[in-house]
Structures are given as structure tokens and as C-alpha cells.
Write an enzyme that holds these catalytic residues in place. Structure first.
Site, short mmCIF file in Angstrom:
data_model
loop_
_atom_site.label_atom_id
_atom_site.label_comp_id
_atom_site.label_asym_id
_atom_site.label_seq_id
_atom_site.Cartn_x
_atom_site.Cartn_y
_atom_site.Cartn_z
N LYS A 209 0.83 -1.20 0.00
CA LYS A 209 0.00 0.00 0.00
C LYS A 209 0.87 1.26 0.00
CE LYS A 209 -2.14 -1.30 3.75
NZ LYS A 209 -1.54 -2.61 3.90
N GLU A 427 -13.84 -24.49 -1.05
CA GLU A 427 -14.22 -23.39 -1.96
C GLU A 427 -14.85 -23.94 -3.24
OE1 GLU A 427 -14.36 -20.50 -0.82
OE2 GLU A 427 -13.13 -20.85 0.96
N ASP A 502 -19.37 -19.46 7.48
CA ASP A 502 -20.53 -19.82 6.65
C ASP A 502 -21.72 -20.15 7.52
OD1 ASP A 502 -18.75 -19.69 4.54
OD2 ASP A 502 -18.32 -21.84 4.59
#
Ligand code: ADP
Ligand code: MG
Ligand code: ZN
Length: 620
Positions: A209, A427, A502
Site C-alpha cells: 500500500k 471453496e 458460513d
């Protein structure tokens, strides 16, 4: 060099001694006196609470029967204490129970106490004198507290450009506009375009950054003022706000330019929620930043760039339009990104022929740019210590391990092969369900690059902003959320805690369907429980229970029914598409990230032949 060192050591010593003396003077360990008024003292004597009073000149130490620590009070000058107390209604009998002791005044004889008391003053005076003389002889800023510590980097600093920031193409594209504006502001102003004032760079530490912010100023060829949020709050109260003022003033005089505020979360945290009203240093600093930003006209060619790894805790006031309303994400790099970053950092370093940068990139999931830079550097150091001419794969391997073992916060970062595989299946499960269901948001990207505490992500995008959310959407979202857990279960016969996020999400959705949106057939269109989202109190505190135990049981039953029917459905889906699950997981292990087109090609079997039938999963 040597003289410098002794001088610095001397200054530090002075500071430490002064601080210690001050500390003991003010704090007086073991005795934190509380001050009370003389009428209070009289009252306590009347109640019979006081055992002893030690008087020294005007000062009184009042010892209570049940406490070791005396209270402090003052008596009136030149009036005997007993007379004052009697005037306040203390009877002689009551006075008789108190042992009053007079101490001699700490007169001129008590040199030692005097010196102890004055020592910090003398030392501090000495220190200031010292610094003052120094600041006259050279360019020293120690006396300019309150002046911004922002440093000005002008043209002569080694300019970083976008070329030095590997990967992060999306971020670069977004910042390209800022660069253009800084280069040719007239062009934009002439069209009346509203230019962004503030850009928020978001990403975990070490993802580049700071580097990116410097690159923007390098590309545009404008000065770069930088300050870190933690510097604002560092030591002197009341300084933060004036530093902000100075910083912006200096920047405006040097426009066009960039102000970079690193770690903005240190000052920009969510302000007091009203509990225990706070009006502290941080808040004043933050307010000053907001004031300065609002004071910018469109003709002020100053762009603010701020960086944070905690955008979730930022004060919403900072993110409003006209402030930091642009958000640029710097994610952990995927395999390809890591390869590109390695390329940047091996430049100019001799590499042996056996060094395979692709392999290194493959072995370092979770590493950020700073880790990779560190990796190459460590390898170079190792090579030098071994008196070799070029870095070989063995030094690289050793450095990977070292960095992965590094600081405690980093230790868990190099995920094991087993964990990676579990994440890949997890995933893949989410992604396949997201692809198969009709009413949830379409799949955008699935990745096993670790993010925060999550092992990977499956991103979906809403096709449009939703105002009205149909029941079928919730049902499908719950299914997608279950996909990860069920994929693990089907593949490994065991489950992990990786699905906790989840599960939290789907439980909330199912519960809201029943209690808030009236979407359960059994319960009907009823709101159950008062549901005002009280921002000041936690949701649990604010949710009032105004229904019976029986209804509560029905709600639980309904929530369970919704989730378990979704569970059956997803299990069915993933069993049907079991071979695709293997193929997608294999592709994820190989490539780490798949966008929606890649996913579809692999899922539909048009591409990725190499993944078909490639792995036989072993139980974990
Ligand atoms: P952040 O500010 O996000 O914590 P930095 O910009 O301070 O990260 O990055 C630290 C160092 O890591 C940089 O100086 C650079 O050497 C290296 N680095 C990080 N990201 C990249 C990148 N994308 N490309 C090249 N080097 C990088
Ligand atoms: Mg930084
Ligand atoms: Zn998941």
C-alpha cells in the site's frame, strides 16, 4: 560519529532520569491521596471514622480507621485546626478520639527533599537548554512539537513508479486517473469534473500500500507528504489536530501533491458510540482531518491517500462522498502475482541456473509482497555467508522456511499441503453450488489465496442492487453457504472448523427468514421479537423477547427445517457432481484463483483436460 553517539546517549539518559524523577514525584508509589474539604474532615470525625491526623503547615493527612491510605486536606492558615473543627460542630469527645500530630515544617533544613522535588525541573530545564543550543547550531526539529512530522520528498528522491509495483493491475488502473489529474489538473477542471479527494487503500500489511502511494506520486512527479496515523496519537495531548493543520497547510503550499496517511485506522476508528462519552485526542485529530478535507475546493490539487488493513472499523464519516470515497483494494497476491513480485526483487541479484521462480511462487501461498522481498533478501544474505557467487534454490528454500516460521503472527501463514487441499475442496463446493442454483448471485471468482482468517473465498456478485429480496434468493444463498462444509464432508469423511463463518451467516439468514421477513409457512407472516437494530447496544441486548417459550421452540424448529432441507439439497447436488468437485478442486490447487469463465470451462469440461481424473483424494 563517536561524538554523535555520546551526545545522543547523554540526551537519552537525561530523558530517562527526568521521566523517572517525575514519575516518583507525582506518583509516590503506594499512596494515591484523595483530596477532601475541611468540612468533610469534620463530618468524618463526627462519624468516628478518623483515627489520626498528621498536620504539616497547611497540609493535613487524614487517616481513617479502616484504611491505610490517608486522605489529603488543607487547614486554614493561622487558625488552629481544633478551633476550626469545633466551629464545624465537632464535640470535644469526638475530637478526643482522634490522634492529632503536628509535624515540623519541611524547612530549609530538609535539603534532600527539596532536591528530590526540584530534580526533574532542573533536568528538564537542562534538556531544553541542550536541545535549544543544538537546534540553533543545526537543523533540529525537536523543539517544534506540533509541527507536522510529515516529510517532504521532492524530485530528488528515488522515484518509485507503477513499474516497481508488481501485479495489482486493477489497483493501478484505478489510480491511473489520480495520476492524470495530478499531472494535468486544468484538463479536468475545465470540464467541471469532480475529482476524487481521497483514496483509501485497503489490504493486509505488506501488500504494497505504501509502495503504491509512493508510486502514484512518482508517476505524477508531485511531492509526497506522508504521516502515519499512529504518529498523530503518539505522545503530546492536543498535538494531533495541530499536526493535521500544519500538514495540510504545507501540502497546499506545495500543490499539486499527495498527502499519504498511513494506518488511518489509528485515528479514524469508529467514534464513541455514546456509551461513556469520549472526546479524546483521537477524535479531535479525526475531526481536524475531516474539516481540512471539506475545506478543499475543487481547485486544490491535493489528493489524499490513506492506507488501512481494517476498513471495517473506520468511522463512516471518513468514507462519505467527498472524503475517502474511492476504495482501492490491495489483496494478497496469487501465484502469478507472487511470480511477478519475485521478478521485481531478484532484479540485479545473481541467480544460479537452478532457481525456479515459478516453483517458489507455488510454494508460498499467503505470502505478501513484503514477505517475498524479505525472502529474496534472506536468500542473498545466506548466499553471501556461504561464500557463493549466486543465489541457488537451496538458499531460496531455506529462506521460505525461515520466513514462514517468522514472527508469531506469521507462523500459521504457510498453510500445509493438507490444509490447502481441504480449502480447495471447500471453496470448490461453494463455487459449484453457486453456479448450479438459480436465484443466488452469480459466481465471480473463487480463490484459495488466504484472506484474513479465511482460508479462501468464493466471490459472488449481485447482478443489480437488490431492494426486494425474494424468498428463493435466501434459500439459494443458504445452499451456497453450505456448499463448503458439505464438499469437505463428501470428500474427506471429516469436517473442519473452516466453515464457521458460513454457518454463522446461514443461521442468521434462516433465522431472519422466520422471525423478520415472515417467510416461514409454519409461522406465517409474523415478526417475532422486537427487531430494532440498536447500534449502541449489541444486538443480543436489544432484541427484546416478547414471545412465549413455545413460540421460541417453533422458531428454532423452523430454522432447523430450512437449513436441513437446504442441506439435503446441497448434498444431493454435490454427490451428483462429485467428479466436477474433484476437477475444480484440482484446478484450484494448481492455479489458486479461477474467475467465472475459467470456472465454467473447467466445470463444463471444455477445458482443463489435465485436471480430469487427476487426483484421488486421501482422507485428511
Ligand atoms: P504496506 O504499506 O501495504 O504494509 P509496503 O508498501 O510497506 O506494504 O510494502 C513493503 C515492501 O514490500 C515494499 O517496500 C516492497 O519492497 C515490497 N512489496 C510489497 N508489495 C509489492 C509489490 N506488489 N511489488 C513489489 N514489491 C512489493
Ligand atoms: Mg505501509
Ligand atoms: Zn466457506
Amino acid at each position: 560519529m563517536n561524538a554523535n553517539w555520546t551526545r545522543n546517549a547523554f540526551v537519552y539518559l537525561l530523558i530517562i532520569v527526568a521521566a523517572a524523577a517525575l514519575f516518583f514525584n507525582i506518583y509516590r508509589p503506594g499512596e494515591t491521596p484523595q483530596a477532601i474539604t475541611i468540612s468533610d474532615v469534620a463530618g468524618r470525625i463526627r462519624e468516628g471514622e478518623v483515627s489520626r491526623i498528621v498536620v504539616r503547615e497547611e497540609e493535613m493527612r487524614v487517616f481513617l480507621r479502616e484504611s491505610e491510605t490517608p486522605l489529603i486536606s488543607r487547614k486554614e492558615r493561622n487558625i488552629p485546626l481544633i478551633r476550626t473543627l469545633q466551629g464545624m460542630g465537632v464535640t470535644p469527645t469526638q475530637l478526643g478520639r482522634v490522634n492529632i500530630v503536628y509535624e515540623p515544617p519541611s524547612g530549609s533544613g530538609n535539603w534532600f527533599a527539596l532536591i528530590i522535588n526540584l530534580l526533574p525541573l532542573i533536568l528538564i530545564a537542562g534538556l531544553f537548554l541542550f536541545l535549544f543550543r543544538q537546534s540553533q547550531s543545526g537543523s533540529n526539529q525537536a523543539l517544534s512539537f506540533g509541527k507536522s512530522k510529515a516529510r517532504l520528498f521532492t524530485g530528488d528522491m528515488p522515484t518509485v513508479t507503477f513499474g516497481d509495483v508488481a501485479g495489482s493491475d486493477e489497483a493501478k488502473q484505478e489510480l491511473e486517473e489520480v495520476v492524470e489529474f495530478l499531472k494535468e489538473p486544468q484538463k479536468f477542471v475545465a470540464l467541471g469534473a469532480r475529482i476524487p479527494k481521497g483514496v483509501l487503500l485497503v489490504g493486509p500489511p505488506g501488500t504494497g500500500k505504501t509502495l503504491m502511494a509512493k508510486a502514484v506520486s512518482g508517476e505524477a512527479g508531485v511531492p509526497f507528504f506522508s504521516i502515519s496515523g499512529s504518529e498523530f496519537v503518539e505522545m503530546f495531548v492536543g498535538v494531533g489536530a495541530s499536526r493535521v493543520r500544519d500538514l495540510f497547510e504545507q501540502a497546499k503550499r506545495n500543490s499539486p501533491c499527495i498527502i499519504f496517511i498511513d494506518e488511518i485506522d489509528a485515528v479514524g476508528r469508529y467514534r464513541g458510540t455514546g456509551l461513556g462519552g469520549s472526546h479524546d485526542e483521537r477524535e479531535q485529530t479525526l475531526n481536524q482531518i475531516l474539516v481540512e478535507m471539506d475545506g478543499f475546493g475543487t481547485d486544490t490539487n491535493v489528493i489524499l491517500i490513506a492506507a488501512t488493513n481494517r476498513p471495517d472499523i473506520l468511522d463512516p464519516a471518513l468514507l462519505r462522498p467527498g472524503r475517502f470515497d474511492r476504495r482501492v483494494t490491495m489483496d494478497r497476491p496469487d501465484m502469478q502475482g507472487r511470480r511477478q513480485i519475485l521478478d521485481v526483487h531478484v532484479k540485479g541479484k545473481p541467480l544460479a541456473k537452478d532457481v525456479d521462480l515459478n516453483l517458489i511462487a507455488r510454494q508460498t501461498p499467503g505470502f505478501v509482497g513484503a514477505d517475498l522481498e524479505n525472502l529474496v533478501n534472506e536468500a542473498a544474505i545466506l548466499t553471501a555467508r556461504r561464500n557463493k557467487r549466486a543465489i541457488t534454490m537451496s538458499e531460496m528454500q531455506e529462506s521460505i522456511e525461515r520466513i514462514a516460521m517468522g514472527g508469531p503472527e506469521r507462523r500459521s501463514r504457510l498453510v500445509t499441503a493438507k490444509e490447502r487441499k481441504v480449502v480447495a475442496y471447500h471453496e470448490a463446493g461453494h463455487a459449484i453450488v453457486a453456479y448450479l442454483v438459480k436465484h443466488a448471485d452469480p459466481l465471480r471468482k473463487v480463490s484459495i489465496v488466504p484472506r484474513g482468517s479465511a482460508g479462501g473465498v468464493t466471490l459472488t456478485v449481485p447482478e443489480q442492487d437488490r431492494y426486494l429480496v425474494p424468498r428463493s434468493y435466501f434459500v439459494d444463498r443458504i445452499a451456497v453457504a453450505l456448499g463448503g462444509r458439505i464438499a469437505e464432508e463428501l470428500t474427506f469423511g471429516d469436517i473442519s472448523n473452516g466453515a464457521s463463518g458460513d454457518i454463522q451467516q446461514l443461521t442468521r439468514m434462516a433465522r431472519a427468514m422466520v422471525t423478520k421477513y415472515g417467510m416461514s409457512e409454519v409461522m406465517g407472516p409474523l415478526q417475532i421479537g422486537r427487531q430494532d437494530d440498536n447500534v449502541f447496544l449489541g444486538r443480543e441486548i436489544s432484541e427484546q423477547r416478547d414471545y412465549s417459550e413455545e413460540v421460541a421452540e417453533q422458531v428454532d424448529e423452523e430454522v432447523r427445517r430450512i437449513v436441513s432441507s437446504a442441506y439435503q439439497r446441497v448434498r444431493q447436488m454435490l454427490t451428483t457432481y462429485r467428479s466436477q468437485l474433484d476437477i475444480v478442486a484440482a484446478a484450484l490447487l494448481e492455479r489458486e484463483t479461477l474467475d467465472s469463465e475459467e470456472f465454467i470451462e473447467i466445470f463444463e469440461g471444455r477445458a482443463g483436460e489435465e485436471f480430469h481424473g487427476s487426483i484421488a483424494p486421501q482422507p485428511v
